[in-house]
Structures are given as structure tokens and as C-alpha cells.
Design a protein around this motif. Structure first.
Motif, PDB file in Angstrom:
ATOM      1  N   PHE A  51       1.073  -1.302  -0.067  1.00 14.38           N
ATOM      2  CA  PHE A  51       0.108  -0.012  -0.094  1.00 14.38           C
ATOM      3  C   PHE A  51       0.812   1.166  -0.172  1.00 14.38           C
ATOM      4  N   ASP A  52       0.443   2.225  -0.884  1.00 13.14           N
ATOM      5  CA  ASP A  52       1.159   3.336  -0.818  1.00 13.14           C
ATOM      6  C   ASP A  52       0.840   4.329   0.466  1.00 13.14           C
ATOM      7  N   SER A  53      -0.165   3.987   1.143  1.00 12.05           N
ATOM      8  CA  SER A  53      -0.419   4.969   2.126  1.00 12.05           C
ATOM      9  C   SER A  53      -1.368   4.125   3.038  1.00 12.05           C
ATOM     10  N   ILE A  54      -1.588   4.884   4.369  1.00 13.04           N
ATOM     11  CA  ILE A  54      -2.674   3.882   5.405  1.00 13.04           C
ATOM     12  C   ILE A  54      -3.968   4.280   4.599  1.00 13.04           C
ATOM     13  N   PHE A  57      -4.663   1.179   2.506  1.00 14.72           N
ATOM     14  CA  PHE A  57      -4.777   0.114   3.435  1.00 14.72           C
ATOM     15  C   PHE A  57      -6.420   0.011   4.002  1.00 14.72           C
ATOM     16  N   GLU A  58      -6.610   1.101   4.397  1.00 15.50           N
ATOM     17  CA  GLU A  58      -7.944   1.261   5.098  1.00 15.50           C
ATOM     18  C   GLU A  58      -9.088   0.938   4.184  1.00 15.50           C
ATOM     19  N   LYS A  59      -8.972   1.540   2.908  1.00 16.56           N
ATOM     20  CA  LYS A  59      -9.860   1.459   1.808  1.00 16.56           C
ATOM     21  C   LYS A  59      -9.987  -0.023   1.368  1.00 16.56           C
ATOM     22  N   MET A  60      -8.816  -0.667   1.426  1.00 19.20           N
ATOM     23  CA  MET A  60      -8.932  -2.261   0.579  1.00 19.20           C
ATOM     24  C   MET A  60      -9.505  -2.884   1.903  1.00 19.20           C
ATOM     25  N   TYR A  61      -9.246  -2.926   3.229  1.00 20.32           N
ATOM     26  CA  TYR A  61      -9.657  -3.757   4.379  1.00 20.32           C
ATOM     27  C   TYR A  61     -10.926  -3.136   5.232  1.00 20.32           C
ATOM     28  N   LEU A  62     -11.104  -1.961   5.141  1.00 24.76           N
ATOM     29  CA  LEU A  62     -12.291  -1.728   5.818  1.00 24.76           C
ATOM     30  C   LEU A  62     -13.551  -1.140   5.104  1.00 24.76           C
ATOM     31  N   GLY A  63     -13.094  -1.096   3.627  1.00 21.52           N
ATOM     32  CA  GLY A  63     -14.263  -0.689   2.906  1.00 21.52           C
ATOM     33  C   GLY A  63     -14.587   0.958   2.628  1.00 21.52           C
TER      34      GLY A  63
END
Length: 63
Positions: A51-54, A57-63
Motif C-alpha cells: 500500500f502507498d498509504s494508510i 490500506f484502510e480502503k481495501m480492508y475497511l471498505g
């Protein structure tokens, strides 16, 4: 037959180079461990998520 845990078991002492006055050495040790894990993923035909940024990451895992 080996279990998944037995097939890939690199061990790392991530606190070996920990020094509260020099966190860059601990960060380098951690980066090295991640690099070795990435090589194990490649051997297994898997691609680790990067991931380029947190926020990414959040978008992929938390929706």
C-alpha cells in the motif's frame, strides 16, 4: 504432510537491534524481515499486498 506453518517458518528477532535512541536500526531490521517474508510469498506463488498509504490500506480492508 507439512502444515502451512511448517512450510514457511522464518524466525526473526525483531528486537535484536532495538535501541530507543536509534530507531532507524530497528526499522531497518524490520524492513529486512519483511523482505525475507516477501521472498517466501514469491516462492509460494503469492503476491503480498503493498500500500502507498494508510488510507489505501484502510480502503481495501475497511471498505
Amino acid at each position: 504432510m507439512k502444515s502451512g506453518a511448517e512450510c514457511v517458518r522464518p524466525a526473526f528477532d525483531l528486537l535484536e537491534k532495538f535501541d530507543a535512541k536509534d530507531l532507524s536500526a530497528a526499522a531497518a531490521q524490520f524492513d529486512g524481515a519483511l523482505s525475507l517474508y516477501a521472498k517466501e510469498y514469491e516462492k509460494a506463488g503469492l503476491k503480498p499486498n503493498v500500500f502507498d498509504s494508510i488510507e489505501a490500506f484502510e480502503k481495501m480492508y475497511l471498505g
